[in-house]
Design an enzyme around this catalytic site. Structure first.
Site, mmCIF file in Angstrom:
data_model
loop_
_atom_site.group_PDB
_atom_site.id
_atom_site.type_symbol
_atom_site.label_atom_id
_atom_site.label_comp_id
_atom_site.label_asym_id
_atom_site.label_seq_id
_atom_site.Cartn_x
_atom_site.Cartn_y
_atom_site.Cartn_z
ATOM 1 N N HIS A 62 0.835 -1.196 0.000
ATOM 2 C CA HIS A 62 0.000 0.000 0.000
ATOM 3 C C HIS A 62 0.875 1.254 0.000
ATOM 4 C CE1 HIS A 62 -3.548 2.284 2.064
ATOM 5 N NE2 HIS A 62 -3.617 2.366 0.753
ATOM 6 N N HIS A 81 -0.860 10.599 -2.576
ATOM 7 C CA HIS A 81 -2.153 10.098 -2.117
ATOM 8 C C HIS A 81 -3.178 11.227 -1.981
ATOM 9 C CE1 HIS A 81 -5.266 8.777 0.745
ATOM 10 N NE2 HIS A 81 -5.119 7.609 0.139
#
Length: 264
Positions: free
Chosen positions: A11, A53
């Site tokens: 991730h 992100h």
């Protein structure tokens, strides 16, 4: 990515030991040997694709500004590592081109999450970001290793209608655990190849809703999760049909999966 084996995805790279979504985090994930890297794509004001992100750069790059309102030169002047530790001070926000240069000669799978949403930046900008990413994927022959992911079903529908199922399409929530930012005109059951299942708004976890997994499997959608890296938790999700774990601690997740494989 056809569900015949369980995928371990890093991730935002190896984010437990390195600043997320940076070249050091991706290099570490490659060295470790995960199956996939999950990462996040935004487009700058001047049309460059970067790895980040959040739309707001404050949390990981120290500047209170939006990716789509800044040019690449401004973003590259920021520090994307100092927030994590002094050791990584001076680390740059990577471009998608830099990420591709790093991974293109490996066999790593890539889960590309498109983070520019029509509700924030408008249709034209969001769809242009998707088109530019797909052009780069094709240019470097990464189609068979790529999965397209977004919290925007409208962005996923744009990809689906323009490119078909050139790559698996990964949605974010279905049925009792809907997490999407908007709604497509095509049904999710047609649109999605993969779906990440989430806690609901009351904090109940995906394990509380086995019917979500049943619904996905019934419609040919491969279920996946991003959950705490714990042995019993992973085992229960596998029993429900989970085909991919997106992990924040790839070392721990790998140990867990080895134990579960040994158990058969």
């Amino acid at each position: 990515m056809d569900g015949t084996r369980i995928i371990l995805a890093a991730h935002r790279g190896d984010k437990n030991r390195y600043p997320e979504n940076t070249i050091p985090a991706f290099e570490a994930a490659l060295r470790f040997g995960v199956d996939m890297i999950e990462t996040d794509v935004h487009m700058t004001r001047d049309g460059h694709l970067i790895i980040m992100h959040d739309r707001n750069l404050k949390r990981t790059a120290g500047y209170d500004g939006f990716t789509d309102e800044m040019c690449l030169e401004e973003i590259r002047a920021l520090d994307a590592g100092a927030w994590f530790s002094k050791e990584f001070a001076g680390t740059k926000v990577p471009t998608v081109a830099e990420f591709i240069a790093l991974i293109k000669d490996t066999d790593i799978l890539i889960n590309w999450e498109l983070k520019d949403y029509p509700c924030h930046v408008g249709d034209e900008f969001a769809f242009a970001a998707a088109d530019q990413l797909i052009a780069l994927i094709r240019e470097h022959g990464l189609e068979k290793r790529s999965m397209i992911n977004s919290f925007s079903d409208r962005v996923l529908e744009h990809v689906y209608r323009k490119y078909g199922k050139t790559f698996p399409i990964h949605g974010q929530g279905i049925y009792h655990c809907q997490k999407t930012r908007d709604t497509a005109t095509v049904a999710q059951e047609e649109l999605y190849d993969w779906c990440c299942l989430y806690p609901n708004e009351k904090g109940r976890v995906p394990l509380d809703f086995p019917e979500n997994f049943e619904h996905c499997i019934k419609h040919g959608i491969l279920p996946c999760v991003c959950v705490p890296d714990e042995l019993d938790t992973y085992q229960r999700y596998i029993e429900l049909g989970c085909c991919m774990f997106t992990s924040n601690d790839i070392c721990k997740a790998d140990e867990i999966l080895k134990v579960l494989r040994a158990r058969g």
